[in-house]
Scaffold this motif. Structure first.
Motif, short mmCIF file in Angstrom:
data_model
loop_
_atom_site.label_atom_id
_atom_site.label_comp_id
_atom_site.label_asym_id
_atom_site.label_seq_id
_atom_site.Cartn_x
_atom_site.Cartn_y
_atom_site.Cartn_z
N GLY A 170 0.78 20.10 5.56
CA GLY A 170 0.99 20.04 4.13
C GLY A 170 0.60 18.73 3.47
N VAL A 171 0.09 17.77 4.22
CA VAL A 171 -0.26 16.47 3.63
C VAL A 171 -1.51 16.58 2.75
CG1 VAL A 171 -1.01 14.11 4.13
CG2 VAL A 171 0.89 15.11 5.40
N LEU A 172 -2.51 17.31 3.20
CA LEU A 172 -3.74 17.46 2.41
C LEU A 172 -4.11 18.93 2.33
CD1 LEU A 172 -6.14 16.43 0.84
CD2 LEU A 172 -7.32 15.98 3.00
N LEU A 191 2.78 12.92 0.04
CA LEU A 191 3.11 11.74 0.84
C LEU A 191 4.61 11.69 1.12
CD1 LEU A 191 0.94 9.23 -1.21
CD2 LEU A 191 0.33 10.32 0.96
N PRO A 192 5.01 11.03 2.22
CA PRO A 192 6.43 11.01 2.60
C PRO A 192 7.34 10.37 1.56
CG PRO A 192 5.04 10.35 4.45
CD PRO A 192 4.15 10.43 3.26
N SER A 194 6.06 8.73 -1.73
CA SER A 194 5.57 8.74 -3.11
C SER A 194 5.44 10.13 -3.70
CB SER A 194 4.23 8.01 -3.19
OG SER A 194 4.35 6.67 -2.77
N GLY A 195 5.59 11.16 -2.88
CA GLY A 195 5.51 12.51 -3.39
C GLY A 195 4.08 13.02 -3.48
N ALA A 196 3.85 13.95 -4.38
CA ALA A 196 2.58 14.68 -4.44
C ALA A 196 1.66 14.13 -5.52
CB ALA A 196 2.83 16.16 -4.68
N PHE A 197 0.36 14.08 -5.18
CA PHE A 197 -0.70 13.72 -6.13
C PHE A 197 -1.74 14.83 -6.12
CE2 PHE A 197 1.23 9.74 -5.00
CZ PHE A 197 1.18 8.97 -6.16
N LEU A 198 -2.12 15.28 -7.30
CA LEU A 198 -3.18 16.27 -7.42
C LEU A 198 -4.45 15.54 -7.83
CD1 LEU A 198 -4.18 19.16 -7.37
CD2 LEU A 198 -3.29 19.47 -9.69
N LEU A 199 -5.35 15.37 -6.86
CA LEU A 199 -6.63 14.71 -7.11
C LEU A 199 -7.58 15.77 -7.64
CD1 LEU A 199 -6.86 12.64 -3.79
CD2 LEU A 199 -5.55 12.12 -5.88
N ALA A 200 -7.72 15.83 -8.95
CA ALA A 200 -8.45 16.92 -9.57
C ALA A 200 -9.96 16.78 -9.45
CB ALA A 200 -8.07 17.02 -11.05
N SER A 258 -6.65 0.07 -4.37
CA SER A 258 -6.73 -0.64 -3.11
C SER A 258 -7.00 -2.11 -3.35
CB SER A 258 -7.83 -0.03 -2.25
OG SER A 258 -7.97 -0.71 -1.04
N PRO A 259 -6.34 -2.97 -2.58
CA PRO A 259 -5.66 -2.73 -1.30
C PRO A 259 -4.23 -2.22 -1.40
CG PRO A 259 -5.67 -5.05 -1.74
CD PRO A 259 -6.48 -4.41 -2.84
N ALA A 260 -3.69 -2.05 -2.62
CA ALA A 260 -2.39 -1.40 -2.76
C ALA A 260 -2.55 0.07 -2.35
CB ALA A 260 -1.89 -1.52 -4.19
N PHE A 261 -1.45 0.73 -2.09
CA PHE A 261 -1.51 2.12 -1.65
C PHE A 261 -0.23 2.85 -2.00
CE2 PHE A 261 -0.02 -0.53 1.88
CZ PHE A 261 1.18 0.10 2.22
N TYR A 262 -0.27 4.16 -1.84
CA TYR A 262 0.91 5.01 -1.97
C TYR A 262 1.25 5.55 -0.58
CZ TYR A 262 -0.16 5.01 -7.00
OH TYR A 262 -0.41 4.65 -8.30
N ASP A 263 2.53 5.61 -0.24
CA ASP A 263 2.91 6.13 1.07
C ASP A 263 4.07 7.11 0.98
OD1 ASP A 263 5.01 4.42 0.48
OD2 ASP A 263 4.56 3.02 2.12
#
Length: 263
Positions: A170-172, A191-192, A194-200, A258-263
């Motif tokens: 379910g990650v991608l 993500l564990p 940060s939750g869900a992101f919809l990359l449209a 980047s280099p920041a990220f969501y996890d």
């Protein structure tokens, strides 16, 4: 780097006209859009999503991208290419297991073939259309980006494999969203922390498109484009997902790059 993380990158910008992004709005007004791409790290193998523009084109943009540079002028440095940006994170090309592509327009195909021996995941109808596009779409496809006989392809079959779960956890999830192109696909990343992101990607150029205030400036089917947005809105509501539009110059700076990220 085995943790599940989503990195957001920018492959420079493109200068265009506002009506190229929002149909029938701001005709002739200058506009500049971000060119996003993404890295998802995962214990089962890292994936590059799209890849932005090909850095190889910067030496002679017109020779590489043709007359398309008259409508979409790249503003980019070589160190903004996907391979160089991943190297800054300590990742070599062989560290990438998958290259997943929303579609094959040149501002999304910059990772194709740059990460041997990655498996490239695309809709079959998108690959077929890229080789034989309609006349009005031909300039968006740069054949030298994707016409590479040594590539490993995994081709998805539209509606019959919609909501494809790449890792099985379910990650991608890969969502079929035609309209911008016949074989466009978008991505739901969960993500564990940060939750869900919809990359449209280009199924949603801007928030005006998302809210049905403007059609995108380019598409192969207006009907499919509208239906794909409505499909994604329902998906985002169910998943509680944050939408990441493809080229919204107002929204994009609000994300961690980047280099920041969501996890």
């Amino acid at each position: 780097m085995s943790e599940i993380r989503l990195y957001m990158f920018q492959s420079g910008t493109q200068r265009c006209k506002l009506h190229d992004i929002k149909m029938n709005q701001g005709c002739g007004v200058d506009h500049e859009i971000p060119v996003p791409w993404f890295l998802l790290t995962h214990p089962k193998g890292h994936v590059v999503i799209d890849g932005g523009l090909a850095a190889e084109g910067l030496a002679d943009p017109r020779a590489y991208w043709g007359d398309a540079v008259d409508a979409y002028q790249p503003v980019m440095r070589e160190d903004q290419g996907c391979v160089a940006q991943l190297a800054a994170l300590g990742l070599a090309p062989e560290d990438i297991r998958f290259v997943v592509l929303s579609h094959l327009h040149s501002d999304h195909s910059g990772a194709v073939g740059r990460f041997p021996p990655a498996t490239h995941i695309l809709q079959r109808r998108e690959l077929e259309y890229a080789f034989t596009p309609d006349w009005f779409a031909a300039g968006a496809y740069i054949r030298q980006d994707f016409d590479r006989p040594d590539l490993s392809w995994q081709l998805l079959e539209g509606e019959s494999c919609d909501d494809y779960d790449l890792y099985g956890d379910g990650v991608l999830r890969i969502i079929f969203t035609p309209g911008h192109t016949p074989g466009h696909q978008s991505f739901l990343v969960t993500l564990p922390e940060s939750g869900a992101f919809l990359l449209a990607a280009d199924a949603v150029y801007t928030m005006d498109h998302w809210h049905e205030k403007a059609l995108p400036g380019f598409m192969t089917s207006a009907q499919d484009a509208v239906r794909s947005v409505r499909k994604m809105r329902a998906l985002a509501d169910r998943a509680g997902a944050t939408l990441v539009p493809g080229h919204d110059a107002q929204v994009w700076p609000g994300f961690r790059l980047s280099p920041a990220f969501y996890d």
